[in-house]
Structure formats: structure tokens, C-alpha cells
Design a protein around this motif. Structure first.
Motif, PDB file in Angstrom:
ATOM      1  N   LEU A 251      24.015   1.772  60.375  1.00  0.00           N
ATOM      2  CA  LEU A 251      25.108   2.732  60.240  1.00  0.00           C
ATOM      3  C   LEU A 251      25.728   2.663  58.852  1.00  0.00           C
ATOM      4  O   LEU A 251      26.119   3.682  58.281  1.00  0.00           O
ATOM      5  CB  LEU A 251      26.174   2.464  61.309  1.00  0.00           C
ATOM      6  CG  LEU A 251      25.761   2.767  62.749  1.00  0.00           C
ATOM      7  CD1 LEU A 251      26.819   2.252  63.712  1.00  0.00           C
ATOM      8  CD2 LEU A 251      25.541   4.257  62.948  1.00  0.00           C
ATOM      9  N   GLY A 252      25.828   1.442  58.308  1.00  0.00           N
ATOM     10  CA  GLY A 252      26.385   1.292  56.968  1.00  0.00           C
ATOM     11  C   GLY A 252      25.536   1.978  55.910  1.00  0.00           C
ATOM     12  O   GLY A 252      26.051   2.651  55.016  1.00  0.00           O
ATOM     13  N   VAL A 253      24.222   1.830  56.023  1.00  0.00           N
ATOM     14  CA  VAL A 253      23.325   2.512  55.080  1.00  0.00           C
ATOM     15  C   VAL A 253      23.458   4.022  55.222  1.00  0.00           C
ATOM     16  O   VAL A 253      23.466   4.768  54.246  1.00  0.00           O
ATOM     17  CB  VAL A 253      21.868   2.056  55.304  1.00  0.00           C
ATOM     18  CG1 VAL A 253      20.913   2.894  54.478  1.00  0.00           C
ATOM     19  CG2 VAL A 253      21.721   0.585  54.950  1.00  0.00           C
ATOM     20  N   GLY A 254      23.569   4.495  56.479  1.00  0.00           N
ATOM     21  CA  GLY A 254      23.751   5.924  56.707  1.00  0.00           C
ATOM     22  C   GLY A 254      25.033   6.429  56.086  1.00  0.00           C
ATOM     23  O   GLY A 254      25.074   7.516  55.494  1.00  0.00           O
ATOM     24  N   LEU A 255      26.101   5.639  56.195  1.00  0.00           N
ATOM     25  CA  LEU A 255      27.373   6.017  55.582  1.00  0.00           C
ATOM     26  C   LEU A 255      27.244   6.093  54.072  1.00  0.00           C
ATOM     27  O   LEU A 255      27.751   7.018  53.432  1.00  0.00           O
ATOM     28  CB  LEU A 255      28.452   5.001  55.960  1.00  0.00           C
ATOM     29  CG  LEU A 255      29.821   5.165  55.300  1.00  0.00           C
ATOM     30  CD1 LEU A 255      30.451   6.498  55.684  1.00  0.00           C
ATOM     31  CD2 LEU A 255      30.748   4.014  55.687  1.00  0.00           C
TER      32      LEU A 255
ATOM     33  N   VAL B 224      15.706   4.892  65.173  1.00  0.00           N
ATOM     34  CA  VAL B 224      15.158   6.100  64.543  1.00  0.00           C
ATOM     35  C   VAL B 224      16.261   7.133  64.327  1.00  0.00           C
ATOM     36  O   VAL B 224      16.329   7.784  63.271  1.00  0.00           O
ATOM     37  CB  VAL B 224      14.016   6.683  65.396  1.00  0.00           C
ATOM     38  CG1 VAL B 224      13.589   8.047  64.861  1.00  0.00           C
ATOM     39  CG2 VAL B 224      12.821   5.735  65.402  1.00  0.00           C
ATOM     40  N   VAL B 225      17.140   7.298  65.316  1.00  0.00           N
ATOM     41  CA  VAL B 225      18.234   8.263  65.181  1.00  0.00           C
ATOM     42  C   VAL B 225      19.156   7.870  64.031  1.00  0.00           C
ATOM     43  O   VAL B 225      19.591   8.711  63.232  1.00  0.00           O
ATOM     44  CB  VAL B 225      19.027   8.371  66.500  1.00  0.00           C
ATOM     45  CG1 VAL B 225      20.310   9.170  66.299  1.00  0.00           C
ATOM     46  CG2 VAL B 225      18.173   9.034  67.574  1.00  0.00           C
ATOM     47  N   ILE B 226      19.478   6.568  63.933  1.00  0.00           N
ATOM     48  CA  ILE B 226      20.344   6.109  62.846  1.00  0.00           C
ATOM     49  C   ILE B 226      19.675   6.313  61.496  1.00  0.00           C
ATOM     50  O   ILE B 226      20.293   6.771  60.529  1.00  0.00           O
ATOM     51  CB  ILE B 226      20.698   4.623  63.045  1.00  0.00           C
ATOM     52  CG1 ILE B 226      21.653   4.460  64.229  1.00  0.00           C
ATOM     53  CG2 ILE B 226      21.348   4.047  61.783  1.00  0.00           C
ATOM     54  CD1 ILE B 226      21.919   3.013  64.592  1.00  0.00           C
ATOM     55  N   ASP B 227      18.378   5.968  61.417  1.00  0.00           N
ATOM     56  CA  ASP B 227      17.676   6.012  60.139  1.00  0.00           C
ATOM     57  C   ASP B 227      17.334   7.431  59.710  1.00  0.00           C
ATOM     58  O   ASP B 227      17.449   7.773  58.525  1.00  0.00           O
ATOM     59  CB  ASP B 227      16.398   5.174  60.234  1.00  0.00           C
ATOM     60  CG  ASP B 227      15.719   4.998  58.888  1.00  0.00           C
ATOM     61  OD1 ASP B 227      16.291   4.307  58.035  1.00  0.00           O
ATOM     62  OD2 ASP B 227      14.633   5.573  58.694  1.00  0.00           O
ATOM     63  N   ARG B 228      16.930   8.284  60.651  1.00  0.00           N
ATOM     64  CA  ARG B 228      16.437   9.618  60.316  1.00  0.00           C
ATOM     65  C   ARG B 228      17.357  10.740  60.780  1.00  0.00           C
ATOM     66  O   ARG B 228      17.240  11.866  60.299  1.00  0.00           O
ATOM     67  CB  ARG B 228      15.044   9.816  60.926  1.00  0.00           C
ATOM     68  CG  ARG B 228      14.005   8.853  60.375  1.00  0.00           C
ATOM     69  CD  ARG B 228      13.746   9.113  58.901  1.00  0.00           C
ATOM     70  NE  ARG B 228      13.033   8.016  58.279  1.00  0.00           N
ATOM     71  CZ  ARG B 228      12.655   8.004  57.016  1.00  0.00           C
ATOM     72  NH1 ARG B 228      12.919   9.027  56.236  1.00  0.00           N
ATOM     73  NH2 ARG B 228      12.030   6.959  56.515  1.00  0.00           N
ATOM     74  N   GLY B 229      18.253  10.431  61.722  1.00  0.00           N
ATOM     75  CA  GLY B 229      19.108  11.465  62.295  1.00  0.00           C
ATOM     76  C   GLY B 229      19.927  12.266  61.304  1.00  0.00           C
ATOM     77  O   GLY B 229      20.076  13.486  61.480  1.00  0.00           O
ATOM     78  N   PRO B 230      20.495  11.617  60.231  1.00  0.00           N
ATOM     79  CA  PRO B 230      21.294  12.405  59.284  1.00  0.00           C
ATOM     80  C   PRO B 230      20.556  13.580  58.654  1.00  0.00           C
ATOM     81  O   PRO B 230      21.188  14.549  58.224  1.00  0.00           O
ATOM     82  CB  PRO B 230      21.684  11.361  58.221  1.00  0.00           C
ATOM     83  CG  PRO B 230      21.702  10.070  58.969  1.00  0.00           C
ATOM     84  CD  PRO B 230      20.574  10.175  59.956  1.00  0.00           C
TER      85      PRO B 230
ATOM     86  N   GLY C 158      24.579   6.792  52.360  1.00  0.00           N
ATOM     87  CA  GLY C 158      23.846   8.001  52.012  1.00  0.00           C
ATOM     88  C   GLY C 158      24.688   9.249  52.150  1.00  0.00           C
ATOM     89  O   GLY C 158      24.568  10.187  51.368  1.00  0.00           O
ATOM     90  N   ALA C 159      25.583   9.252  53.144  1.00  0.00           N
ATOM     91  CA  ALA C 159      26.392  10.436  53.399  1.00  0.00           C
ATOM     92  C   ALA C 159      27.393  10.711  52.289  1.00  0.00           C
ATOM     93  O   ALA C 159      27.773  11.856  52.050  1.00  0.00           O
ATOM     94  CB  ALA C 159      27.122  10.287  54.729  1.00  0.00           C
ATOM     95  N   VAL C 160      27.835   9.651  51.595  1.00  0.00           N
ATOM     96  CA  VAL C 160      28.853   9.855  50.566  1.00  0.00           C
ATOM     97  C   VAL C 160      28.286   9.755  49.159  1.00  0.00           C
ATOM     98  O   VAL C 160      29.019   9.718  48.185  1.00  0.00           O
ATOM     99  CB  VAL C 160      30.002   8.825  50.728  1.00  0.00           C
ATOM    100  CG1 VAL C 160      30.662   8.992  52.074  1.00  0.00           C
ATOM    101  CG2 VAL C 160      29.498   7.405  50.564  1.00  0.00           C
TER     102      VAL C 160
ATOM    103  N   ALA D  71      18.861  18.364  67.364  1.00  0.00           N
ATOM    104  CA  ALA D  71      17.874  17.286  67.495  1.00  0.00           C
ATOM    105  C   ALA D  71      18.562  15.924  67.469  1.00  0.00           C
ATOM    106  O   ALA D  71      18.214  15.022  68.256  1.00  0.00           O
ATOM    107  CB  ALA D  71      16.839  17.386  66.377  1.00  0.00           C
ATOM    108  N   ALA D  72      19.525  15.753  66.568  1.00  0.00           N
ATOM    109  CA  ALA D  72      20.259  14.488  66.503  1.00  0.00           C
ATOM    110  C   ALA D  72      21.029  14.232  67.794  1.00  0.00           C
ATOM    111  O   ALA D  72      21.066  13.107  68.309  1.00  0.00           O
ATOM    112  CB  ALA D  72      21.210  14.500  65.309  1.00  0.00           C
ATOM    113  N   LEU D  73      21.649  15.286  68.334  1.00  0.00           N
ATOM    114  CA  LEU D  73      22.391  15.155  69.594  1.00  0.00           C
ATOM    115  C   LEU D  73      21.452  14.798  70.743  1.00  0.00           C
ATOM    116  O   LEU D  73      21.782  13.957  71.593  1.00  0.00           O
ATOM    117  CB  LEU D  73      23.125  16.460  69.892  1.00  0.00           C
ATOM    118  CG  LEU D  73      24.104  16.443  71.078  1.00  0.00           C
ATOM    119  CD1 LEU D  73      25.209  15.434  70.830  1.00  0.00           C
ATOM    120  CD2 LEU D  73      24.691  17.834  71.294  1.00  0.00           C
ATOM    121  N   ALA D  74      20.285  15.417  70.766  1.00  0.00           N
ATOM    122  CA  ALA D  74      19.307  15.107  71.806  1.00  0.00           C
ATOM    123  C   ALA D  74      18.846  13.652  71.699  1.00  0.00           C
ATOM    124  O   ALA D  74      18.688  12.958  72.725  1.00  0.00           O
ATOM    125  CB  ALA D  74      18.112  16.049  71.702  1.00  0.00           C
TER     126      ALA D  74
END
Length: 474
Positions: free
Chosen positions: A415-419, A229-235, A421-423, A241-244
Motif C-alpha cells: 500500500l505504501g508503494v501504491g501511495l 495483485v490488486v494492490i500492485d496492479r489495481g491502481p 506512485g499515486a502522488v 475491475a479494481a472494485l471486482a
């Protein structure tokens, strides 16, 4: 068949009804069907989300849960499912996973609302979590060592076809029939998989007591669920909240490790993480899987964005990399075990080079040529991860090892999907030249770093072996 302490038993529809060779082939066919369904449903609905929203009168961030719920459920439950297969029967768990996958697909196909669809996708992910690690461990135990790699490679090659072509198959079905057709397709395939699996031999860890480390299972599942959940929604969360969320994951993992140290029959033997070749291949496979996810995410959209192809033309053009990735699975199965780590390091380095070259391709023809090489190289690396790790562990705990490996590389994929989305270029999308260059270069750096670390580890291991040999001779 007995391999170490892992036992395969005929029970009327196994060895008692078919020859050992036929039994192995039925197991392979069941696994091929299962992997194809799992990978198709992981990537086949990406382009269908807008139509799903219109049909179910839903919108906003809720639609993303159609994809996320499936991936999160699969990644969370694979670790426990693998060991349960070792203890209570790999064929039994494989059949249960296929039945669960098919039944939940029926609910998805008939879903009248978004909450029903998302809930059914969670159950579908649970079925997928049973099929993948249990199927891998079944093949490990019913095939002899000299044929095992080829069998697993073939199954993973079939999965590679679904992975690479999934978005366009799903898009075509959505456009020509309905997004529900993706789920209807699963039902006869799941039935076929059950029929095939029922004709193979049962297999389980004959040296372990039939007791489950329930506290460990709950702890590991909770830690993985929060992590996913953190990986998928944390960004998208505020940083506190992400740190927690990350802190909760760390605490749960510490509690899990403490539990496994004292458990009489642990869910995961911590000695697995001291198996150098296994961990080297698994962590390198995580880097390879991240690169593959980025490759599959970026290249099809770049064909539509930077190279201005229609969805249909982009799908047709991407068939070349897709076929190369599919062929790579069986090829990886032919790599000798002694060369597996070296091959993995080479594939990671080659994958990094391919990703860099994609950012510099001067023409569409050159871009497709490089992407085809990339599909082959990354396909070998990903298949080799699952094939080679199964060869360096005890067969009786193959489900446990495949569950750990699949969990690690699935988290890496997140993590790759998150990356990605980030760029992403917020105005023009990830298909734009600036966004894709950033995404691919960052991923190439990660793959190259993993290749270098693996090469250093391999050199030190060889040096230590030579030193030990010299001492024994002296």
C-alpha cells in the motif's frame, strides 16, 4: 529444549554435535544470511530494470514484474510457510527455503529471456517466504526469553543494511559488472546459510498433530494472491475491475475465516486475533512499515532530484540513514517487553515528526541529519514489531504468528508503494519537491494517527487493569 509444547531436538547435527549455545549461534547466522539475501533482492534491482530490459530485449510494463513477481510471491506464501515450519520442523523448512532461494537465484543469473527471469523470481519469492517466518520462529524457540529479542534484533539489523543500501548496491553491481551479479551473489550466501542451519537443532510444535489444513492453506493463499495483485496492479485498472478484485478478496477472506472456525487443526487459530498486545503491535507495525517503505522510496530519489546529487553521491550520503537503521535492530531487541507498546507509540510519533521535518529541511546537511534520525526511529519500530510480537504469543505457534505479522506488514508495504506512485509528479518524478512533500505529509498523518490510536488503546488497557486490581483488593 522444550518451551511450552514447542520441541527442539538434536538429530546428529543439532545438539548431538554442537552445544546448545553453539546451536543457537548457527541458527542466528543462518537467519542473518537469509534475511540479508531476502531484503537485498527486494530492493537491489530497482535501478537495474532499464539494463535488464536492454539485455533481454524486453520493455514496457513487463519489466515491473521482475520486482512485483518476487514481492507478490513472498507476501502470498509467508502465512502458510510459517505454520508448516511449526508442524514439520523449522530447521527443515529454513534449509529448504535457502536451497530454493539459491537454486532460483542461479536460474535468474542465467535467464535468457524475461519470462524465464520472472518465473524464477516467483520461485525465489517462495524461498524467501519460507526463510523469514520460519527463521523467526526458530530463533524464538532455540533462544531463551532473555536473549531472544537481541538475537532477532541482530538478524533484523542485518536485513536493515540490505534494505537501506539495496538499490545502490544493485545499481553499482549493474554498472560495474552486470545486473546478473546481484543473483550470483546470492548463491554462495545461500550455501553458507544452509551449512549454518544444518548445524542447529531441529524445532517444531510437539503438541500439534502432523496434519495440514490444506483447505485453509489454499483459501488463505488465494486471498493473499488476489489482494497482492490488486494492490500492485489495481491502481492502473479501470475502477470496475479494481472494485471486482477487492470484492473477490473479501469473499475469499470470509470463506477462509469460516473454514478456520470449524477446522480441527486450523492453519491460523482465530484466537490469535483476540490477543490484544499482539494485534496492537502488528497493526502499529503495519503503519511503521508503510512509513519506512515511503522513507526508503522517497529519500534516495530526493537526494538525486531536489538536492541534485549523482547516483553515486546519493548512495554515499544515504549510508548514514542506512547505518542508523541497521543499528536500530539490535537496540530494539533490548527494549523490555513491558515497554514495547509504549516504545512503538513513541516511534510512530517520532517517525511522523521526522517525515514532516524532511519537507522543511533548509539545507542538504539538515536533510541528512533528519533522515539519519528517521532511519533510527523507523528501524526501531520495524524491528520491534517482529521482536515484541514473538514475545506475546505461545512459542509453539511462533511460525504461525510470525507468518501473520509478516503478511500484514508486507501488504502494508505494498500500500505504501501504491501511495508513492499515486502522488508522484508525472513530469519530474517523485524526487521533485512538490511530490515528495505530498507523499511524506500523507505518510506522516497515517503514522501519527496510528500512534494516537495505540496510545488510547494502551491507556484503556491500563485503566482496565487498575480497575480489576481494585476489585480484587475490595
Amino acid at each position: 529444549m522444550i518451551v511450552g509444547k514447542s520441541v527442539a531436538l538434536g538429530d546428529g547435527v543439532g545438539e548431538g554435535a554442537t552445544s546448545p549455545v553453539a546451536s543457537r549461534r548457527w541458527a542466528l547466522l543462518a537467519m542473518c544470511v537469509g534475511v540479508f539475501c531476502i531484503q537485498l533482492d527486494a530492493f537491489g534491482l530497482n535501478l537495474a530494470l532499464p539494463q535488464i530490459g536492454r539485455d533481454l530485449h524486453a520493455g514496457g510494463d513487463g519489466l515491473q514484474w521482475v520486482i512485483s513477481a518476487y514481492l507478490l510471491s513472498t507476501g502470498t506464501l509467508m502465512l502458510g510457510a510459517g505454520r508448516l515450519g511449526d508442524l514439520f520442523g523449522r530447521r527443515r523448512l529454513l534449509i529448504a527455503g535457502l536451497v530454493l532461494f539459491g537454486a532460483s537465484s542461479l536460474v535468474c543469473a542465467l535467464a535468457p529471456t524475461l519470462p524465464v527471469l520472472v518465473s524464477a523470481r516467483v520461485v525465489q519469492g517462495a524461498g524467501a517466504a519460507m526463510i523469514m517466518p520460519v527463521g523467526l520462529s526458530l530463533l524464538t524457540n532455540v533462544y531463551p526469553a532473555d536473549l531472544r529479542g537481541r538475537a532477532i534484533g541482530l538478524a533484523l539489523g542485518i536485513g536493515g543494511i540490505a534494505t537501506a543500501s539495496g538499490p545502490f548496491v544493485g545499481g553499482a553491481l549493474t554498472e560495474l559488472v552486470s545486473w546478473r551479479a546481484v543473483f550470483w551473489l546470492n548463491i554462495p550466501l545461500a550455501v553458507l546459510g544452509v551449512l549454518c542451519a544444518s548445524r542447529t537443532a531441529e524445532s517444531f510444535d510437539g503438541g500439534a498433530p502432523r496434519s495440514v489444513d490444506w483447505r485453509g492453506l489454499v483459501g488463505a493463499t488465494a486471498a493473499l494472491a488476489v489482494l497482492c495483485v490488486v494492490i500492485d496492479r489495481g491502481p492502473g485498472w479501470p475502477w470496475p475491475a479494481a472494485l471486482a478484485g477487492a470484492a473477490v478478496v473479501v469473499v475469499l477472506l470470509i470463506l477462509f475465516v469460516r473454514r478456520e472456525r470449524v477446522a480441527a487443526n486450523p492453519l491460523v487459530e482465530l484466537s490469535l486475533f483476540r490477543n490484544g498486545p499482539y494485534m496492537a503491535l502488528t497493526l502499529a507495525g503495519a503503519a511503521a512499515n508503510t512509513a519506512t517503505v515511503m522513507f526508503l522510496f522517497v529519500v534516495p530519489l530526493t537526494l538525486q532530484g531536489q538536492w541534485d546529487l549523482s547516483v553515486a553521491l546519493a548512495g554515499t550520503a544515504f549510508l548514514l540513514p542506512a547505518v542508523a537503521m541497521a543499528i536500530a535492530g539490535p537496540l530494539a531487541g533490548r527494549v523490555p517487553q513491558r515497554a514495547a507498546v509504549r516504545m512503538m507509540a513513541g516511534c510512530l510519533g517520532g517517525g511522523a515528526l521526522v517525515l514532516v521535518c524532511l519537507t522543511q529541511a533548509p539545507s542538504l546537511t539538515a536533510y541528512l541529519a533528519v533522515a539519519t534520525v528517521g532511519g533510527a526511529v523507523l528501524g526501531v519500530a520495524n524491528s520491534l514489531t517482529l521482536i515484541a510480537t514473538q514475545a506475546v504469543i505461545r512459542p509453539e505457534r511462533a511460525g504461525e504468528a510470525s507468518g501473520v505479522t509478516k503478511t500484514i506488514i508486507t501488504v502494508a508495504a505494498g500500500l505504501g508503494v501504491g501511495l508513492a506512485g499515486a502522488v508522484t509528479d508525472q513530469e519530474r518524478g517523485v524526487g521533485s519537491e512538490a511530490a515528495t512533500a505530498t507523499a511524506l505529509l500523507l505518510t506522516a498523518f497515517g503514522a501519527l494517527a496510528a500512534s494516537a490510536v495505540l496510545a488510547v488503546w494502551m491507556r484503556r488497557r491500563e485503566s482496565a487493569a487498575r480497575a480489576a486490581s481494585q476489585r480484587s483488593e475490595g
